[in-house]
Design an enzyme around this catalytic site. Sequence first.
Site, PDB file in Angstrom:
ATOM      1  CD1 TRP A  99     -42.940   9.622  34.029  1.00 56.78           C
ATOM      2  CD2 TRP A  99     -44.345  10.727  32.692  1.00 56.78           C
ATOM      3  NE1 TRP A  99     -42.196  10.452  33.221  1.00 56.78           N
ATOM      4  CE2 TRP A  99     -43.021  11.135  32.398  1.00 56.78           C
ATOM      5  CE3 TRP A  99     -45.409  11.288  31.980  1.00 56.78           C
ATOM      6  CZ2 TRP A  99     -42.742  12.079  31.409  1.00 56.78           C
ATOM      7  CZ3 TRP A  99     -45.119  12.228  30.998  1.00 56.78           C
ATOM      8  CH2 TRP A  99     -43.814  12.615  30.725  1.00 56.78           C
ATOM      9  CG  ASP A 166     -46.806   3.996  32.379  1.00 56.68           C
ATOM     10  OD1 ASP A 166     -46.115   3.419  31.515  1.00 56.68           O
ATOM     11  OD2 ASP A 166     -46.803   5.230  32.552  1.00 56.68           O
ATOM     12  CE  LYS A 190     -38.977   6.314  28.557  1.00 59.88           C
ATOM     13  NZ  LYS A 190     -38.425   7.657  28.748  1.00 59.88           N
TER      14      LYS A 190
END
Length: 357
Positions: A99, A166, A190
């Site tokens: 990511w 992030d 999440k």
Amino acid sequence: MKHNFGAGPCILPQEVFKQAAQAVLDFNDGLSILEISHRTTEFEAVVAEADKLVKELLNVPSGYSVLFLQGGASLQFAMVPMNLLGDGQTASYLDTGVWATKALKEAKFIGNVNVVASSKDANYTFIPKDFEIPADSAYFHYTSNNTIYGTELFEVPKTDIPVVCDMSSDIMSRVIDVSKFDLIYAGAQKNVGPAGLTIAIVKNEVLGKIDRKIPSMLNYQSHIDNDSMYNTPPVFSIYVALLNLRWLKSKGGVAEIEKENKQKAEALYREIDRNSLFKGTCAVEDRSRMNICFVMENPELEKPFLKYAEEQGIVGIKGHRSVGGFRASMYNALPITSVHALIDAMQSFEEKQAKAN
């Protein structure tokens, strides 16, 4: 009973599911949450309360805006440089996984990118240390938790330039000092809510410093000026996130859930290190509390153990294809009883193998 260790979209509290299901049938005087206008006072109240709870739970200082957006973290990969990286400037990125790599790839479409450090050569099994962040960088970007590789940064790298993070897979899982960041973004699926929602926490003064013309939908200021309703927002996802934030507050907030998350992670890592059949995949000092990655000492036993675990009601532990083995994602709503169920399965499988040999 199913023990859901899926990496995301992931487990949410049962009471949140029940409340959300009821709202699908009847949110407001016979109308479903799926059909009400986002311009109603009832939904404006949902957004206002969600905004308030994010700020309360994370102790967000004044001068920051909370935004409820769409497009996931993947859209943020482009929005961040589009809003913060001026012509001729360079942004610095820490490369700790897939990511992070995707984030810096998108930034390269906007401007110059400097990778301050990377653990790619070691298949991202550790977090680089002792790197330098150039003082003339437009901003520094990092990913706090690496879901695929099972590493996590618990300390904010020190720098005087704007910091962007992030936090998709560990926001709301532990106490953070928001004042150390200029922009935080996180896909909700999440620890916050269902897929379809992205939360951004933006320090207002970091915006408006570049000359670039930014399309309205990609301009943070557009969303700030319109209270996250520049266009039709993800109504249901925001509502479920609100329910989940209420649940988190009722649990005692982020500080209390962090204690639970530490207990869950410590218990599973202890078994991985003790069990003769398993081993961890990343540096001990960088082990994630959210995504615990491990493999078998004998790879031939991985499929049999996965089958055995599924028979015990344990789902979602198959590792990402780039790492293999297993990944137990242990987000806020996963009860410690599920962790003990996985540990019991690991122990009983070890006993079975010992008897077979």
